[in-house]
Scaffold this motif. Structure first.
Motif, mmCIF file in Angstrom:
data_model
loop_
_atom_site.group_PDB
_atom_site.id
_atom_site.type_symbol
_atom_site.label_atom_id
_atom_site.label_comp_id
_atom_site.label_asym_id
_atom_site.label_seq_id
_atom_site.Cartn_x
_atom_site.Cartn_y
_atom_site.Cartn_z
ATOM 1 N N PHE A 1 0.874 -1.171 0.000
ATOM 2 C CA PHE A 1 0.000 0.000 0.000
ATOM 3 C C PHE A 1 0.906 1.213 0.000
ATOM 4 O O PHE A 1 1.914 1.251 0.715
ATOM 5 C CB PHE A 1 -0.884 0.029 1.243
ATOM 6 C CG PHE A 1 -1.522 1.377 1.486
ATOM 7 C CD1 PHE A 1 -2.649 1.757 0.759
ATOM 8 C CD2 PHE A 1 -0.985 2.262 2.416
ATOM 9 C CE1 PHE A 1 -3.222 3.015 0.967
ATOM 10 C CE2 PHE A 1 -1.555 3.508 2.624
ATOM 11 C CZ PHE A 1 -2.687 3.886 1.899
ATOM 12 N N SER A 2 0.553 2.199 -0.793
ATOM 13 C CA SER A 2 1.351 3.423 -0.817
ATOM 14 C C SER A 2 0.473 4.626 -1.101
ATOM 15 O O SER A 2 -0.654 4.501 -1.595
ATOM 16 C CB SER A 2 2.460 3.328 -1.870
ATOM 17 O OG SER A 2 1.910 3.194 -3.175
ATOM 18 N N ILE A 3 0.995 5.773 -0.761
ATOM 19 C CA ILE A 3 0.402 7.045 -1.161
ATOM 20 C C ILE A 3 1.441 7.727 -2.043
ATOM 21 O O ILE A 3 2.571 7.999 -1.604
ATOM 22 C CB ILE A 3 0.037 7.914 0.053
ATOM 23 C CG1 ILE A 3 -1.021 7.198 0.902
ATOM 24 C CG2 ILE A 3 -0.480 9.274 -0.404
ATOM 25 C CD1 ILE A 3 -1.420 7.925 2.160
ATOM 26 N N SER A 4 1.095 7.918 -3.284
ATOM 27 C CA SER A 4 2.049 8.390 -4.276
ATOM 28 C C SER A 4 2.524 9.807 -3.980
ATOM 29 O O SER A 4 1.995 10.511 -3.114
ATOM 30 C CB SER A 4 1.430 8.342 -5.675
ATOM 31 O OG SER A 4 0.461 9.370 -5.814
ATOM 32 N N LYS A 5 3.525 10.212 -4.726
ATOM 33 C CA LYS A 5 4.055 11.569 -4.599
ATOM 34 C C LYS A 5 2.962 12.605 -4.823
ATOM 35 O O LYS A 5 2.970 13.688 -4.234
ATOM 36 C CB LYS A 5 5.190 11.751 -5.613
ATOM 37 C CG LYS A 5 6.074 12.952 -5.387
ATOM 38 C CD LYS A 5 7.250 12.931 -6.342
ATOM 39 C CE LYS A 5 8.171 14.114 -6.110
ATOM 40 N NZ LYS A 5 9.334 14.093 -7.056
ATOM 41 N N ALA A 6 1.978 12.245 -5.661
ATOM 42 C CA ALA A 6 0.863 13.153 -5.956
ATOM 43 C C ALA A 6 -0.270 13.032 -4.948
ATOM 44 O O ALA A 6 -1.291 13.713 -5.087
ATOM 45 C CB ALA A 6 0.337 12.885 -7.359
ATOM 46 N N GLY A 7 -0.115 12.130 -3.951
ATOM 47 C CA GLY A 7 -1.132 11.995 -2.924
ATOM 48 C C GLY A 7 -2.220 10.984 -3.234
ATOM 49 O O GLY A 7 -3.267 10.979 -2.581
ATOM 50 N N VAL A 8 -1.984 10.096 -4.204
ATOM 51 C CA VAL A 8 -2.988 9.116 -4.613
ATOM 52 C C VAL A 8 -2.726 7.785 -3.899
ATOM 53 O O VAL A 8 -1.609 7.260 -3.955
ATOM 54 C CB VAL A 8 -2.948 8.900 -6.141
ATOM 55 C CG1 VAL A 8 -3.968 7.843 -6.566
ATOM 56 C CG2 VAL A 8 -3.206 10.217 -6.867
ATOM 57 N N PRO A 9 -3.735 7.200 -3.228
ATOM 58 C CA PRO A 9 -3.542 5.896 -2.594
ATOM 59 C C PRO A 9 -3.506 4.788 -3.632
ATOM 60 O O PRO A 9 -4.315 4.752 -4.553
ATOM 61 C CB PRO A 9 -4.767 5.767 -1.679
ATOM 62 C CG PRO A 9 -5.822 6.583 -2.342
ATOM 63 C CD PRO A 9 -5.097 7.729 -3.003
ATOM 64 N N GLU A 10 -2.558 3.868 -3.492
ATOM 65 C CA GLU A 10 -2.383 2.810 -4.479
ATOM 66 C C GLU A 10 -2.012 1.498 -3.799
ATOM 67 O O GLU A 10 -1.446 1.491 -2.703
ATOM 68 C CB GLU A 10 -1.272 3.195 -5.476
ATOM 69 C CG GLU A 10 -1.565 4.457 -6.266
ATOM 70 C CD GLU A 10 -0.389 4.898 -7.147
ATOM 71 O OE1 GLU A 10 0.740 4.450 -6.864
ATOM 72 O OE2 GLU A 10 -0.605 5.671 -8.089
ATOM 73 N N ILE A 11 -2.331 0.397 -4.463
ATOM 74 C CA ILE A 11 -1.903 -0.927 -4.015
ATOM 75 C C ILE A 11 -1.313 -1.652 -5.212
ATOM 76 O O ILE A 11 -1.921 -1.719 -6.286
ATOM 77 C CB ILE A 11 -3.063 -1.720 -3.398
ATOM 78 C CG1 ILE A 11 -3.416 -1.121 -2.037
ATOM 79 C CG2 ILE A 11 -2.698 -3.203 -3.251
ATOM 80 C CD1 ILE A 11 -4.616 -1.744 -1.370
ATOM 81 N N GLY A 12 -0.112 -2.178 -5.045
ATOM 82 C CA GLY A 12 0.585 -2.871 -6.127
ATOM 83 C C GLY A 12 2.037 -3.052 -5.743
ATOM 84 O O GLY A 12 2.467 -2.670 -4.652
ATOM 85 N N ASP A 13 2.821 -3.618 -6.635
ATOM 86 C CA ASP A 13 4.226 -3.871 -6.343
ATOM 87 C C ASP A 13 5.022 -2.571 -6.358
ATOM 88 O O ASP A 13 4.847 -1.725 -7.239
ATOM 89 C CB ASP A 13 4.822 -4.833 -7.362
ATOM 90 C CG ASP A 13 4.375 -6.263 -7.137
ATOM 91 O OD1 ASP A 13 3.753 -6.533 -6.088
ATOM 92 O OD2 ASP A 13 4.653 -7.115 -7.999
ATOM 93 N N LEU A 14 5.905 -2.435 -5.360
ATOM 94 C CA LEU A 14 6.835 -1.320 -5.303
ATOM 95 C C LEU A 14 8.259 -1.842 -5.485
ATOM 96 O O LEU A 14 8.574 -2.959 -5.086
ATOM 97 C CB LEU A 14 6.736 -0.589 -3.964
ATOM 98 C CG LEU A 14 5.478 0.241 -3.703
ATOM 99 C CD1 LEU A 14 5.586 0.923 -2.349
ATOM 100 C CD2 LEU A 14 5.253 1.279 -4.795
#
Length: 403
Positions: free
Chosen positions: A164-177
């Motif tokens: 789970f991450s919150i991108s540099k632009a502030g968007v919540p995402e789930i996927g491989d990092l």
């Protein structure tokens, strides 16, 4: 149930079965038809087979209230053909002024604390446990952790990257990092671990002040021969290069640890030479935390394990409402049987998640938040009968807008 009153039930402790830290199946990794579902490695009860068409589940005992602007808590019981579960959900509406999600951790990466203690220390209003961890040895998380303030705190370049991450632009995402790590000017050194519980064979790992103190052979599966430790000071100068790993020494700059052929390559770094190490999460997300596997991808269930029932913690992203869903399911208790991976994924889809990630379960599953009276406490019933100390998680904070 009376509105504003939390459900309660006795909980039962169940002893954990330690999982050794070695270069092989890890807690939470699926191998063949066997999945380890939590860091404790306890085998769960097998879910009863359902013959024929099952009746629709019945939900009862609803409790719902706002914890803060943009943050809602909901609790309910569900009865289906397999029995009863109790579910807890925090829904965070991103974009709400003053509401924020961040990485949650103790002072040092291997340190373990109850979720409630860490939430209090951060002046947060809620939180859940996070990644699977090396329960029988160092105590450190297996995968990636990155915070808004510190950036990448711990991680590995491969093998444990569903996040789970919150991108540099502030968007919540789930996927491989992807973690990027290298020793500048030394491409021959395979730097793959940053403050990780184990540096596997023929690899190099780095340990920084966030780790705390050196851990000796604990981070190399007990290997004593063909290992190498290179100590780098705050000015990026090599101050020590030895074939023995130290233990209990405070890390002030950085420590490189290598095994086997990588130990031989590390031996070539001369004392006094300048060595600079760079590491980050690709894309530089504001926040990142790994789990063991993605449950849901674009509203498609991606897990097939419908056998073992356990307490669960999961996180989901509802892109339609720009919300993040924090879900905990009680288990190993008379009033709540726990969920299988398939059941957990199905519930996440039902709750509106396009994507969802499985976090550490079993006795680690913990949700902390504000109660209806405004006090902060543990909202679920941890299966150990008390909170299990864990190394990391996710926190929710709310800062009221200035008048």
């Amino acid at each position: 149930m009376v509105a504003g009153t939390l459900l309660s039930a006795p909980s039962s402790a169940e002893p954990g079965r330690p999982v050794p830290g070695h270069d092989g199946p890890r807690p939470g990794e699926q191998t063949g038809d066997r999945t380890t579902h939590s860091s404790d490695g306890i085998r769960g009860k097998i879910a009863p087979r359902i013959l024929g068409r099952a009746a629709a589940p019945v939900d009862t005992g609803w409790l719902s209230y706002p914890m803060a602007p943009g943050l809602t808590f909901t609790q309910w019981d569900r009865v289906d053909a397999r029995g009863t579960i109790r579910a807890y959900l925090m829904t965070a509406q991103l974009g709400t002024p003053g509401l924020s999600i961040d990485y949650l951790g103790a002072d040092e990466v291997p340190e373990r604390k109850p979720v409630l203690d860490m939430v209090v220390e951060q002046a947060a209003i809620g939180g859940v446990n996070g990644d699977f961890f090396d329960i029988s040895d160092t105590g450190a998380p297996l995968g990636i952790g990155a915070s808004r303030e510190a950036g990448l705190i711990h991680g590995r370049t491969s093998g444990w990257n569903a996040a789970f991450s919150i991108s540099k632009a502030g968007v919540p995402e789930i996927g491989d990092l992807e973690v990027k790590a290298k020793v500048k000017g030394h491409d021959e050194l395979r730097l793959e671990y940053v403050n990780s519980p184990t540096v596997f064979a023929r690899r190099v790992g780095i340990f920084t002040p966030e780790w705390g103190r050196t851990s000796g052979s604990n981070v190399v599966d007990g290997q004593k021969k063909n290992v190498r430790e290179v100590v780098i000071n705050e000015k990026n100068r090599v101050v020590s290069n030895k074939g023995k790993l130290s233990s209990g020494k405070k890390i002030q700059g950085a420590v490189l640890v290598g095994r086997d052929k990588m130990a031989k390559r590390l031996a070539k770094l001369k004392v006094g030479s300048k060595v600079k190490v760079n590491y980050r999460v690709a894309g530089r997300p504001q926040v990142a935390l790994t789990g063991n596997r993605q449950l849901v991808d674009e509203r498609i269930r991606t897990v097939v394990d419908d056998s073992e029932m356990h307490p669960r913690t999961a996180i989901g992203v509802d892109r339609d409402t720009n919300s993040v869903l924090f879900l905990v399911i009680d288990g190993r208790q008379s009033f709540s049987r726990g969920y299988t991976m398939v059941e957990l994924a199905n519930l996440m889809i039902e709750l509106g998640a396009e994507d969802a990630l499985n976090l550490d379960g079993g006795g680690s599953s913990t949700m902390v938040g504000l109660r209806p009276d405004g006090s902060l406490g543990v909202l679920n019933s941890p299966s150990d009968g008390k909170q299990r100390p864990v190394p990391d998680g996710l926190q929710l904070t709310y800062t009221p807008l200035s008048q």
